[in-house]
Write a protein that holds these residues in place. Structure first.
Motif, PDB file in Angstrom:
ATOM      1  N   PHE A  50      -2.192 -19.412  58.925  1.00  8.45           N
ATOM      2  CA  PHE A  50      -1.315 -19.558  57.762  1.00  8.45           C
ATOM      3  C   PHE A  50       0.132 -19.799  58.174  1.00  8.45           C
ATOM      4  CE2 PHE A  50      -4.864 -16.889  56.260  1.00  8.45           C
ATOM      5  CZ  PHE A  50      -5.416 -17.804  55.361  1.00  8.45           C
ATOM      6  N   GLY A  51       0.317 -20.212  59.417  1.00  9.24           N
ATOM      7  CA  GLY A  51       1.673 -20.482  59.880  1.00  9.24           C
ATOM      8  C   GLY A  51       2.376 -19.198  60.295  1.00  9.24           C
ATOM      9  N   LYS A  52       3.651 -19.348  60.511  1.00  6.07           N
ATOM     10  CA  LYS A  52       4.453 -18.251  61.007  1.00  6.07           C
ATOM     11  C   LYS A  52       4.440 -17.071  60.034  1.00  6.07           C
ATOM     12  CE  LYS A  52       9.135 -17.792  62.652  1.00  6.07           C
ATOM     13  NZ  LYS A  52       9.035 -17.122  63.879  1.00  6.07           N
ATOM     14  N   GLN A  53       4.228 -15.889  60.568  1.00  9.64           N
ATOM     15  CA  GLN A  53       4.166 -14.695  59.722  1.00  9.64           C
ATOM     16  C   GLN A  53       5.357 -13.784  60.031  1.00  9.64           C
ATOM     17  OE1 GLN A  53       1.221 -13.976  57.463  1.00  9.64           O
ATOM     18  NE2 GLN A  53       1.364 -16.193  57.774  1.00  9.64           N
ATOM     19  N   SER A  54       5.895 -13.189  58.979  1.00 10.72           N
ATOM     20  CA  SER A  54       6.978 -12.226  59.205  1.00 10.72           C
ATOM     21  C   SER A  54       6.395 -10.813  59.214  1.00 10.72           C
ATOM     22  CB  SER A  54       8.030 -12.354  58.106  1.00 10.72           C
ATOM     23  OG  SER A  54       7.466 -12.025  56.860  1.00 10.72           O
ATOM     24  N   ILE A  55       7.164  -9.922  59.772  1.00 12.77           N
ATOM     25  CA  ILE A  55       6.706  -8.544  59.847  1.00 12.77           C
ATOM     26  C   ILE A  55       7.838  -7.621  59.382  1.00 12.77           C
ATOM     27  CG2 ILE A  55       7.125  -8.691  62.382  1.00 12.77           C
ATOM     28  CD1 ILE A  55       4.750  -6.250  60.759  1.00 12.77           C
ATOM     29  N   ALA A  56       7.567  -6.890  58.319  1.00 12.94           N
ATOM     30  CA  ALA A  56       8.598  -6.031  57.723  1.00 12.94           C
ATOM     31  C   ALA A  56       8.395  -4.584  58.148  1.00 12.94           C
ATOM     32  CB  ALA A  56       8.557  -6.139  56.207  1.00 12.94           C
ATOM     33  N   VAL A  57       9.460  -3.994  58.661  1.00  9.75           N
ATOM     34  CA  VAL A  57       9.412  -2.592  59.090  1.00  9.75           C
ATOM     35  C   VAL A  57      10.438  -1.812  58.268  1.00  9.75           C
ATOM     36  CG1 VAL A  57       9.768  -1.005  61.040  1.00  9.75           C
ATOM     37  CG2 VAL A  57       8.736  -3.258  61.428  1.00  9.75           C
TER      38      VAL A  57
ATOM     39  N   LEU B 138      13.805  -6.098  58.265  1.00 12.68           N
ATOM     40  CA  LEU B 138      14.011  -4.660  58.171  1.00 12.68           C
ATOM     41  C   LEU B 138      14.218  -4.295  56.708  1.00 12.68           C
ATOM     42  CD1 LEU B 138      16.232  -4.045  61.312  1.00 12.68           C
ATOM     43  CD2 LEU B 138      13.817  -3.474  60.997  1.00 12.68           C
ATOM     44  N   GLU B 139      13.390  -3.373  56.228  1.00 16.26           N
ATOM     45  CA  GLU B 139      13.502  -2.932  54.837  1.00 16.26           C
ATOM     46  C   GLU B 139      14.360  -1.681  54.763  1.00 16.26           C
ATOM     47  OE1 GLU B 139       9.908  -2.483  52.640  1.00 16.26           O
ATOM     48  OE2 GLU B 139       9.138  -4.470  53.188  1.00 16.26           O
ATOM     49  N   VAL B 140      15.402  -1.767  53.949  1.00 16.92           N
ATOM     50  CA  VAL B 140      16.291  -0.629  53.755  1.00 16.92           C
ATOM     51  C   VAL B 140      16.310  -0.344  52.263  1.00 16.92           C
ATOM     52  CG1 VAL B 140      18.659   0.177  54.000  1.00 16.92           C
ATOM     53  CG2 VAL B 140      17.709  -1.412  55.687  1.00 16.92           C
ATOM     54  N   THR B 141      16.151   0.893  51.874  1.00 14.31           N
ATOM     55  CA  THR B 141      16.152   1.135  50.426  1.00 14.31           C
ATOM     56  C   THR B 141      17.552   0.918  49.872  1.00 14.31           C
ATOM     57  OG1 THR B 141      16.659   3.488  50.536  1.00 14.31           O
ATOM     58  CG2 THR B 141      14.325   2.881  50.604  1.00 14.31           C
ATOM     59  N   GLU B 142      17.564   0.464  48.628  1.00 16.85           N
ATOM     60  CA  GLU B 142      18.828   0.223  47.941  1.00 16.85           C
ATOM     61  C   GLU B 142      19.670   1.501  47.962  1.00 16.85           C
ATOM     62  OE1 GLU B 142      18.300  -0.155  43.790  1.00 16.85           O
ATOM     63  OE2 GLU B 142      20.319  -0.879  43.395  1.00 16.85           O
ATOM     64  N   THR B 143      19.019   2.638  47.735  1.00 12.89           N
ATOM     65  CA  THR B 143      19.739   3.909  47.676  1.00 12.89           C
ATOM     66  C   THR B 143      20.407   4.246  49.006  1.00 12.89           C
ATOM     67  OG1 THR B 143      18.044   4.626  46.127  1.00 12.89           O
ATOM     68  CG2 THR B 143      19.519   6.315  46.978  1.00 12.89           C
ATOM     69  N   SER B 144      19.678   4.057  50.110  1.00 12.62           N
ATOM     70  CA  SER B 144      20.291   4.419  51.390  1.00 12.62           C
ATOM     71  C   SER B 144      21.393   3.428  51.766  1.00 12.62           C
ATOM     72  CB  SER B 144      19.244   4.547  52.497  1.00 12.62           C
ATOM     73  OG  SER B 144      18.608   3.325  52.744  1.00 12.62           O
TER      74      SER B 144
ATOM     75  N   ILE C  78      17.164  -8.948  56.365  1.00  8.14           N
ATOM     76  CA  ILE C  78      17.321  -7.659  55.688  1.00  8.14           C
ATOM     77  C   ILE C  78      16.707  -7.743  54.295  1.00  8.14           C
ATOM     78  CG2 ILE C  78      18.957  -5.954  54.792  1.00  8.14           C
ATOM     79  CD1 ILE C  78      19.055  -6.141  57.804  1.00  8.14           C
ATOM     80  N   SER C  79      15.883  -6.739  53.988  1.00  6.45           N
ATOM     81  CA  SER C  79      15.233  -6.689  52.687  1.00  6.45           C
ATOM     82  C   SER C  79      15.620  -5.387  51.999  1.00  6.45           C
ATOM     83  CB  SER C  79      13.718  -6.751  52.888  1.00  6.45           C
ATOM     84  OG  SER C  79      13.061  -6.693  51.656  1.00  6.45           O
ATOM     85  N   LEU C  80      16.030  -5.456  50.744  1.00  3.93           N
ATOM     86  CA  LEU C  80      16.423  -4.243  50.018  1.00  3.93           C
ATOM     87  C   LEU C  80      15.225  -3.696  49.264  1.00  3.93           C
ATOM     88  CD1 LEU C  80      19.936  -5.195  48.730  1.00  3.93           C
ATOM     89  CD2 LEU C  80      19.361  -3.480  50.449  1.00  3.93           C
ATOM     90  N   ASP C  81      14.756  -2.553  49.766  1.00  3.16           N
ATOM     91  CA  ASP C  81      13.527  -1.939  49.258  1.00  3.16           C
ATOM     92  C   ASP C  81      13.798  -1.186  47.960  1.00  3.16           C
ATOM     93  OD1 ASP C  81      10.883  -1.376  49.373  1.00  3.16           O
ATOM     94  OD2 ASP C  81      10.960  -0.168  51.203  1.00  3.16           O
ATOM     95  N   ASP C  82      12.768  -1.022  47.165  1.00  2.65           N
ATOM     96  CA  ASP C  82      12.835  -0.241  45.919  1.00  2.65           C
ATOM     97  C   ASP C  82      13.992  -0.699  45.050  1.00  2.65           C
ATOM     98  OD1 ASP C  82      10.815   1.139  47.190  1.00  2.65           O
ATOM     99  OD2 ASP C  82      12.083   2.836  47.761  1.00  2.65           O
ATOM    100  N   PHE C  83      14.240  -1.986  45.015  1.00  2.00           N
ATOM    101  CA  PHE C  83      15.412  -2.465  44.300  1.00  2.00           C
ATOM    102  C   PHE C  83      15.273  -2.253  42.800  1.00  2.00           C
ATOM    103  CE2 PHE C  83      18.378  -5.350  42.337  1.00  2.00           C
ATOM    104  CZ  PHE C  83      19.510  -5.133  43.109  1.00  2.00           C
ATOM    105  N   GLY C  84      16.383  -1.761  42.206  1.00  2.00           N
ATOM    106  CA  GLY C  84      16.386  -1.529  40.770  1.00  2.00           C
ATOM    107  C   GLY C  84      16.354  -0.053  40.427  1.00  2.00           C
ATOM    108  N   THR C  85      16.141   0.771  41.434  1.00  2.00           N
ATOM    109  CA  THR C  85      16.084   2.208  41.176  1.00  2.00           C
ATOM    110  C   THR C  85      17.371   2.896  41.606  1.00  2.00           C
ATOM    111  OG1 THR C  85      15.074   2.618  43.325  1.00  2.00           O
ATOM    112  CG2 THR C  85      13.594   2.307  41.461  1.00  2.00           C
TER     113      THR C  85
ATOM    114  N   VAL D  91      26.250  -7.985  48.853  1.00  2.00           N
ATOM    115  CA  VAL D  91      25.310  -7.478  49.847  1.00  2.00           C
ATOM    116  C   VAL D  91      24.806  -8.598  50.774  1.00  2.00           C
ATOM    117  CG1 VAL D  91      23.247  -7.720  48.374  1.00  2.00           C
ATOM    118  CG2 VAL D  91      23.279  -6.028  50.192  1.00  2.00           C
ATOM    119  N   PRO D  92      24.958  -8.398  52.077  1.00  2.02           N
ATOM    120  CA  PRO D  92      24.479  -9.436  52.996  1.00  2.02           C
ATOM    121  C   PRO D  92      22.993  -9.254  53.297  1.00  2.02           C
ATOM    122  CG  PRO D  92      25.902  -7.859  54.147  1.00  2.02           C
ATOM    123  CD  PRO D  92      25.617  -7.299  52.793  1.00  2.02           C
ATOM    124  N   ALA D  93      22.166  -9.342  52.248  1.00  6.79           N
ATOM    125  CA  ALA D  93      20.719  -9.195  52.440  1.00  6.79           C
ATOM    126  C   ALA D  93      20.053 -10.545  52.216  1.00  6.79           C
ATOM    127  CB  ALA D  93      20.166  -8.160  51.466  1.00  6.79           C
ATOM    128  N   ASP D  94      18.825 -10.668  52.713  1.00  5.94           N
ATOM    129  CA  ASP D  94      18.090 -11.918  52.561  1.00  5.94           C
ATOM    130  C   ASP D  94      17.115 -11.857  51.399  1.00  5.94           C
ATOM    131  OD1 ASP D  94      18.690 -13.407  55.309  1.00  5.94           O
ATOM    132  OD2 ASP D  94      18.504 -11.255  55.668  1.00  5.94           O
TER     133      ASP D  94
END
Ligand code: G
Ligand code: G
Ligand code: MN
Length: 448
Positions: free
Chosen positions: A257-264, A296-302, A324-331, A342-345
């Motif tokens: 399926f082509g290049k795969q990303s990995i979120a931690v 890298l997943e970082v929660t919005e709160t942190s 950078i991914s903002l986790d649990d966004f909206g909470t 925010v410099p997130a992707d």
């Protein structure tokens, strides 16, 4: 070994060393280890009434009794003036520790002759079992002593520690100790949950979710142990372990399926760790991973706890190529300015909104707006917690980029995830269609 001159028993120092070793052994072997602490009642009174010689004789006698009930590999020690302990390794069950205590008290029924007088030695004992009541040796001793205090106050000869009384604090101290062993013992594992490109319905990567397979607790969710790890500083090693493992394992994924990303997931504490940039760069260098594979997943709160510092860290990580991914966004109640600054992707729309999108117009509006705003500011959106086809279709309609959730798959063990990737054929209203397992896949031994 150092011993007590009078009773020829191990002294407190030697006892602590042995207790620590026996606890570790019980943990390693998956066996039970009993600890009995015994306190002679009103010993000072006997000293006064009959003289020190008599007191000494009594102690020697008591030590002999303890030695008598001990099996070969048990250890008897003198912890203090009138305090003794018995370590019972490799118990069949915790009842055996209680039996040993019962035996001791039966023997104590027989009076001892001191200075021409018959005296009955009275004592109390507390019993605790490793790892049932505690897995750290100091904790175990505390528990046995707590049981001893109970025995004394209830006027009973011996009491087995009641784990109902265990409070959260003690549990956390145990968890801390077990976690430390878990890293060295290879008890952690990453599970992977696929993330789909909503339009093409193909996997573009996966989120790595840590699981701890504890020999005593079974599978433990990070919800339970991350907090403890953060408080004790263990989180740094765990984050390093997670990134390394994810990058290493992602190298084995099929490329169909082509290049795969990995979120931690990155904990709030790791985000604030001044060494985090070096740590991440180090991991990528080891596995020669192309940087844009790592998210890298970082929660919005942190992130919002200290936006200035967080954004600075995000920028530095992005310079290394990490996304950078903002986790649990909206909470997290962040303001709209956030979208601009925010410099997130990527944003991960919290499953609170996603799960109710179909029934609840308001949640659908929120989801739609988040997608539009994110796109306006150059960010992608991942919907998390997608549990059915209807939600998936709605996400496609509002232009959400990626989807993750039980509708596609639950998080899987690494081996199963590879198998799943090899067999994935397409998405139906009922979920993914998988090709039949090949014979070699059938034969693959289950990792238990
Ligand atoms: O997979 P599960 O529902 O048990 O995850 C619970 C929470 O733990 C989620 O919020 C997830 O982000 C977090 N989590 C899972 N794996 C990791 C990890 O490796 N590191 C950190 N810091 N958090 C994780
Ligand atoms: O906070 P974070 O997004 O990292 O949390 C990830 C957790 O969400 C994982 O533990 C995973 O098990 C859980 N999860 C993933 N998909 C779904 C889903 O569709 N429904 C629910 N209820 N939980 C999910
Ligand atoms: Mn996450």
């Amino acid at each position: 070994m150092i011993e007590d001159k009078l009773t020829k028993l191990q002294d407190r120092g030697a006892f602590m060393v042995r207790l620590k070793r026996q606890c570790e052994q019980a943990l390693n072997m998956g066996s039970l280890m009993g600890l009995i602490v015994v306190d002679v009642r009103r010993f000072s009174h006997i000293n006064q009434a009959f003289g020190f010689k008599a007191g000494d004789a009594l102690l020697v006698h008591f030590a002999k009794l303890l030695g008598g009930i001990a099996r070969k590999r048990d250890l008897v020690a003198r912890l203090g003036d009138d305090e003794f302990a018995l370590i019972l390794p490799s118990l069949m069950n915790e009842g055996h520790a209680v039996l040993a205590a019962a035996k001791l008290f039966r023997e104590l029924e027989v009076p001892l002759e001191v200075g021409g007088q018959q005296i009955r030695i009275k004592a109390h004992a507390g019993i605790a079992v490793c790892p049932r009541h505690a897995s750290h040796f100091e904790q175990l001793l505390n528990k046995a002593q707590a049981a001893l205090v109970q025995a004394r106050s209830r006027g009973e000869s011996y009491v087995l520690f009641d784990s109902e009384d265990t409070n959260r604090e003690e549990n956390a101290a145990d968890l801390e100790f077990e976690l430390e062993n878990a890293i060295a013992g290879g008890e952690f594992e990453l599970f992977y949950q696929p993330q789909f490109d909503v339009k093409s319905m193909k996997p573009v990567g996966a989120e790595a979710l840590m699981r701890w397979q504890s020999p005593f607790r079974g599978a433990v969710s990070p919800d339970e142990f991350i907090e403890v790890a953060e408080q004790t500083g263990l989180i740094t090693r765990m984050t390093q372990w997670a990134i390394n493992t994810a990058l290493r394992e992602a190298k084995e994924w099929p490329t169909r399926f082509g290049k795969q990303s990995i979120a931690v997931n990155l904990s709030a504490v790791s985000l604030r760790d001044p060494n985090i940039i070096d740590l991440v760069n180090g991991c990528m260098a080891i596995w020669e991973s192309s940087a844009d594979a790592l998210v890298l997943e970082v929660t919005e709160t942190s992130a919002m706890a200290d936006p200035k510092a967080s954004f600075q860290t995000f920028k530095q990580l992005k310079e290394s190529g990490v996304r950078i991914s903002l986790d649990d966004f909206g909470t997290g109640y962040s303001s709209l300015v956030y979208f601009r600054d925010v410099p997130a992707d990527e944003l991960k729309l919290d499953r609170i909104f996603v799960s109710r999108m179909v029934e609840n117009k308001a949640d659908l509006h929120i989801a739609t707006l988040v997608v539009q705003l994110a796109h306006r500011f150059g960010m992608k959106v991942v919907a998390e917690g997608v549990e059915d086809a209807k939600t998936y279709e709605l996400l496609a309609r509002i232009g959400c980029d990626f989807a993750q959730g039980y509708f596609i798959s639950k998080p899987m063990r690494h081996r199963d995830y590879i198998d799943w990737l090899n067999r994935y054929e397409g998405l139906t209203k009922k979920g993914p269609r998988l090709s039949a397992p090949t014979r070699s896949q059938n034969k693959k031994p289950e990792l238990t």
